[in-house]
Motif scaffolding. Structure first.
Motif: not given
Lengths: 241, 233
Positions: B53-55, B63-67, B150-152, B193-201
């Motif tokens: 993956f790449q941010a 990757l989507q399947k994994m995430a 976050d896989a986005g 919709d890009k891979v990004h740092i997850h904002p947390g739940v």
């Protein structure tokens, strides 16, 4: 190491120094130079540790700077906290760290480190005691959050070298993060510090952050201002001599 | 110490013109979270041009399947198909909150970079990730931390409904048995919709209703979410 062992070690070094000087004085010269009392002191290695509290509203308990052997880290994530660490993380009292295995020196900061505040603590070690350094403190408006670093290799620093670390908040895993009235020792509550119960998962881990009443935890004594994000502290370690 | 050591190793590595020698790696991964599991972990050694993956980039279908569902089979096949080597599922299942899996052996051969992924559960599409860390050529012990991304690819509605298939909304499960039910769902207005740092739940404290099936007292985290130690032999 305890105080007596330390004294013993310094005495042994002094004896070596005297013996060396004694041998140097054994020459064929018939008129020896006047005897100058040797100044015996081990060459110390000096360090300064500057910490900065990066949080919005989490005062930190008096900073503990600990010099210890390289095989005696103060904590390990995924493992249970020692009682000394539990006491520190729940109450801010770091004094028990002095009795931990492998600890050579414990230097304690001047007092509470306020949010936004910085403090420099000096440390002077005999060469034989130069191994690992740990720095640790409690975020006092929490149940059992602490921050710091453990197992920093001092031998990696030459004179005037500096390393800066940005460190995260850890959860000691020894007290549930109830945020409830009477459970937090800091000024947000004035509640209980240490108790012997371990009612969390009993493993040191990354702190999930505090929730606060403002974010839906009805019984919390904390407010939005007590929330924090990583990193929570910077630690600047310099070898000065 | 470790950051410094890693930086030094990277500098040395970039200066060295020698081809990378085969390296035997011993790896440990610690789940730093309070109440989240890691699904089967994939550790991959690959060449300098490959990424799991790449941010800032779109997630691949693998990757989507994994995430979204924790399935690493397609990522694993992609790495090995390109000549890389993997350690797949070293924890033999889930890695529990605050638990560690260690002594994972991986011979990186002539592969130069290391990547790691695992889904963070329960979440919609959060994963813990290491993207193409250059394997030091200098023997030593290297420690660093990993963030949750976050896989986005899926809205973070925080509804636990068994939805682990790609394109199915919702969270597959709360392995700790500590999730709620009947949540109305969080409205995720993010269009990233890009891979990004997850904002947390977000979560809430109502296990039988409310907006979220996650528990704010259990399932929240702050980055980083994992600590990794790599011993280069």
């Amino acid at each position: 190491m305890n105080y007596l062992t330390d004294i013993f070690k310094r005495s042994a070094m002094a004896l070596v120094a005297i013996a060396t000087i004694g041998l140097a004085g054994c020459s064929d010269n018939d008129s020896p130079a006047p005897v100058v009392p040797p100044v015996v002191s081990p060459v110390m290695q000096d360090y300064s540790v500057t910490v900065t509290n990066l949080t919005a509203n989490q005062p930190m308990s008096p900073i503990a700077v600990v010099a210890h052997t390289s095989d005696s880290k103060l904590w390990s994530t995924g493992m249970a906290a020692s009682v000394a660490l539990e006491v520190l993380a729940e109450s801010g009292d770091n004094s028990d760290l002095a009795d931990e295995n492998g600890v050579n020196e414990l230097v304690i900061g001047a007092g509470i480190l306020v949010p936004g505040g910085a403090e420099t603590i000096s440390l002077s070690l005999a060469p034989a005691d130069v191994a690992d350094l740990s720095v640790v403190t409690m975020l006092v408006n929490t149940n059992d959050a602490f921050t710091g670093t453990t197992g920093f290799d001092l031998a990696a620093l030459a004179v005037d070298d500096t390393t800066t670390l940005r460190v995260i908040a850890y959860d000691a895993g020894t007290e549930a993060n109830s945020e409830a009235k009477g459970t937090i020792p800091g000024p947000a509550d004035g509640g209980e510090g240490f108790n012997t119960d371990r009612d969390d998962n009993d493993k040191v881990h990354g702190h999930p952050g505090v929730i606060s009443a403002d974010d839906g935890l009805a019984d919390s004594v904390l407010s939005a201002a007590h929330r924090f994000d990583n990193p929570v502290m910077t630690i600047k370690i310099t070898r000065t001599q | 110490m470790n950051v410094n050591q890693v930086t030094k190793a990277l500098l040395l590595g970039s200066l060295a013109s020698l081809p990378a020698a085969a390296a035997e790696l011993e790896i440990s991964v610690t789940n730093l979270t309070h109440g989240n599991y890691f699904t089967p972990i994939l550790i991959a050694a690959h060449d300098m041009d490959s990424h799991l993956f790449q941010a800032g980039e779109m997630a691949t279908p693998a990757l989507q399947k994994m995430a979204e569902g924790g399935d690493i089979a397609d990522l694993d096949a992609a790495v090995t198909g390109a000549g890389g080597v993997t350690a797949a599922n070293p924890a033999m299942g889930l890695l529990a909150p605050s638990a560690r899996v260690e002594s994972i052996m991986l011979d990186s051969g002539d592969m130069t970079h290391l990547s790691i992924t695992a889904m963070v559960l329960p979440t919609n599409d959060a994963f813990v990730g290491l993207d193409a860390w250059k394997i030091p050529t200098e023997a030593g012990r290297y420690t660093f931390t990993l963030n949750a991304y976050d896989a986005g690819t899926e809205a973070n509605d925080e509804i636990i409904n068994g939805g682990g298939m790609v394109g199915t909304p919702g969270i597959p499960a709360a392995p700790g048995g500590d999730g709620g039910m009947n949540a109305t769902g969080i409205m995720d207005s993010s269009s990233n919709d890009k891979v990004h740092i997850h904002p947390g739940v977000l979560g809430d404290t109502d296990l039988s209703a409310g907006a979220s099936d996650l528990d704010s007292r259990i399932h929240r985290w702050l980055n980083p979410v994992a600590r990794v130690t790599v011993v280069v032999k």
